[in-house]
Structure formats: structure tokens, C-alpha cells
Design an enzyme around this catalytic site. Sequence first.
Site, mmCIF file in Angstrom:
data_model
loop_
_atom_site.group_PDB
_atom_site.id
_atom_site.type_symbol
_atom_site.label_atom_id
_atom_site.label_comp_id
_atom_site.label_asym_id
_atom_site.label_seq_id
_atom_site.Cartn_x
_atom_site.Cartn_y
_atom_site.Cartn_z
ATOM 1 N N LYS A 1 15.541 25.351 27.535
ATOM 2 C CA LYS A 1 15.535 26.427 26.534
ATOM 3 C C LYS A 1 16.269 27.654 27.067
ATOM 4 O O LYS A 1 17.037 28.290 26.346
ATOM 5 C CB LYS A 1 14.090 26.785 26.132
ATOM 6 C CG LYS A 1 13.415 25.706 25.285
ATOM 7 C CD LYS A 1 11.915 25.954 25.076
ATOM 8 C CE LYS A 1 11.309 24.801 24.267
ATOM 9 N NZ LYS A 1 9.856 24.943 24.043
ATOM 10 N N GLN B 1 4.981 28.628 26.099
ATOM 11 C CA GLN B 1 5.081 27.173 26.209
ATOM 12 C C GLN B 1 3.688 26.544 26.287
ATOM 13 O O GLN B 1 2.846 26.966 27.083
ATOM 14 C CB GLN B 1 5.915 26.817 27.455
ATOM 15 C CG GLN B 1 6.208 25.335 27.613
ATOM 16 C CD GLN B 1 7.148 24.777 26.553
ATOM 17 O OE1 GLN B 1 7.954 25.494 25.961
ATOM 18 N NE2 GLN B 1 7.058 23.485 26.307
ATOM 19 N N ASP C 1 8.237 29.966 17.191
ATOM 20 C CA ASP C 1 7.651 28.623 17.110
ATOM 21 C C ASP C 1 7.052 28.346 15.727
ATOM 22 O O ASP C 1 6.785 27.202 15.387
ATOM 23 C CB ASP C 1 6.511 28.488 18.135
ATOM 24 C CG ASP C 1 6.952 27.867 19.449
ATOM 25 O OD1 ASP C 1 7.840 27.000 19.427
ATOM 26 O OD2 ASP C 1 6.387 28.252 20.489
HETATM 27 N N1 GUN Z 1 5.193 22.299 23.879
HETATM 28 C C1 GUN Z 1 5.712 21.180 23.347
HETATM 29 N N2 GUN Z 1 6.480 21.489 22.267
HETATM 30 C C2 GUN Z 1 6.425 22.830 22.124
HETATM 31 C C3 GUN Z 1 7.009 23.751 21.192
HETATM 32 O O1 GUN Z 1 7.734 23.377 20.267
HETATM 33 N N3 GUN Z 1 6.702 25.063 21.400
HETATM 34 C C4 GUN Z 1 5.894 25.485 22.409
HETATM 35 N N4 GUN Z 1 5.661 26.774 22.509
HETATM 36 N N5 GUN Z 1 5.326 24.649 23.273
HETATM 37 C C5 GUN Z 1 5.610 23.341 23.131
#
Ligand code: GUN
Length: 313
Positions: A57, A101, A127
Site C-alpha cells: 500500500k 490495518q 476503507d
Molecule cells: N485487512 C485485510 N483487508 C483489509 C482492508 O481492506 N483494510 C484494512 N484496514 N485492513 C485489512
Amino acid sequence: MNVSSARLLDGNRIAAEIRQSVTPGVAAFTSRHGRAPQLGIVLVGEDPASEIYVRNKVRAGSESGLLVDLQRLPATGTLDELLQLVRQLNASDGHDGILVQAPLPAAMGRSATQRVFDAIDPAKDVDGFHPTNVGRLVQGRAHLPPCTPSGVIEMLDRSGIAIARTHAVVIGRSDIVGKPMAMLLLQRDATVTVCHSKTPDLPSVARQADILVAAIGRAAFVTPDFVKPGATVIDVGINRVTDAAQVTSLFGAGAQRVADFQKRGSIVVGDVHPAVAEVAGALTPVPGGVGPLTIAVLLKNTLAAAEARAAEG
Ligand code: GUN
């Protein structure tokens, strides 16, 4: 024997298309406002999978011209410290998007993830997990749709696969993938069934699907008996497999994936069994399927959040 093979849907190619449309928007925002849109990413602890996702990311954001501010807390950090950090990012004028995350360390307690998502300013919630944004999604007016399900819709659209009038079956009911996936498919006029671990005779329900989305988090769970011949199968699973016997039984001795395993000691496997390629009409690979799209949508959402904040003044 007549073994047909599914069309592979190339997530890397489609993600690159989306990113190519985001990059000029980021550049335009930066020259108009004298600063780049900024994404704050919070990583708590050192979960190996989260480390990789977050690294990807950060890299993709920087490549698109975003400022990415990675904030780390130790695994021993408290929920109060994390909430305090979220409040700082909410208050920061320079941060347009916030992503914490998941999963959080178990020691933070069962309700920690929801409490943290609840604390994020909905305008910065790239998100789409804040209850306000979930509500908007259910009403069909999401401004920041959750990245993975939104990436799946992009994948289907950009691959020319119709959604309207199909029967879509989603296996998995998580807040991050299964539930929002079902909502987005419903808004596109699919008839949607959501299945989970307590669904009786799961294979026979899944076999009704024209579009089957596997988001269970169990390696190779979806076997060919789950799949109607010709169906589109979307594999959201990212499962690290460390057992040599399991890898050989999945891919067969001599396969490239087995060689990869021997070199690295583990490989990533989706929720869909490799033999499904002989039944499905189209299939997303793992890796290189849905994963890159999740990141592309995150960049798109960060730009959208920055533009909306700037327009609000
Ligand atoms: N963990 C697994 N997928 C995601 C996501 O799309 N966003 C976040 N914040 N954590 C994750």
C-alpha cells in the site's frame, strides 16, 4: 479427455488501468492545492501478512504521487494509544485518508477493531468501515466503498462480465469483504445469496452461482463441486501455506508452485482449489487477482476523500 481451462482475470493489468486514471487526478490535486493528498496508514504489531499488505500500500501510494504517512505502534500498544493516534489523524488538516490495518493484536480485545473503525472520521475513512459509510453503502450512496469488494466490481466490469440478472453467491460474511460485497452486487441488480460456515450443503448453494465470490479465508476450500460449469469465480482468499504435503497435493509434484514453495518455505494460496480452473468460465488467480485491485481502489478512495474535503473548504 476434454479439459477446458478458465479464462484468467488479470488483476495486475486491471489495477494498472485504475492507477493510470488515479495518477493524473493526484497530480491535478497537488498542483491545485499546493500539497499532495495524504494517506495515513496505521500498523499495529508485526503480523507478517499485514507487513506485506502495508508495504504494498505504501509503495503503490507513493508511485501514484500520494503522500503516505506510515505510523507504527508496537504489538504491546494499548487500544487507548491507538485511539489517540486515530484522533490525531482525524484532526490533522494534511491527512485526507486514514487506514488502520486489520487484524489488530488479540490482546487489544474483541471489540477493538470496531471501536477503532468507529473512531475514524467518516470523511477520511478510505476503507469504508465506519458505520456512517456502511449505512451509506447499504443505501446505495457510498462515497468511499470498501476497497476489496469495490475492486471485485471493477474487475467484473473491466473484464466485460455482466452482473445484472445473474445469481451471485458470496461465501463469507465478514464486515470487510462478504457483507459489503453482497451489497455492491445487489446494487448492480444481481440476485445475491450470502453463505457462511453454518450454511447447510454449501456446495449445492454455491453451484447455483453465475458469479461465485470466495471470501472464507481457508486455503483451497472451494473445490470443483462448488462450481457450475462456466461460472465466474472470484477468489478473495490470501492464505499462507507452510505444509509441503498440502502444497504437493494441491498443485501436483513438479508444478511451478511446488518449486516456489521449495525455494521459499511457504506460498500464498487462495480460497479456491486449483482444479476449479477446469470447471469455471473465468477465474481470478492468487496472487495477481483481487489483491492488486484492493490497493488500486484504496488510491482512488484517497483521492476522492481529498477532493471531497477540499470541496468542503
Ligand atoms: N485487512 C485485510 N483487508 C483489509 C482492508 O481492506 N483494510 C484494512 N484496514 N485492513 C485489512
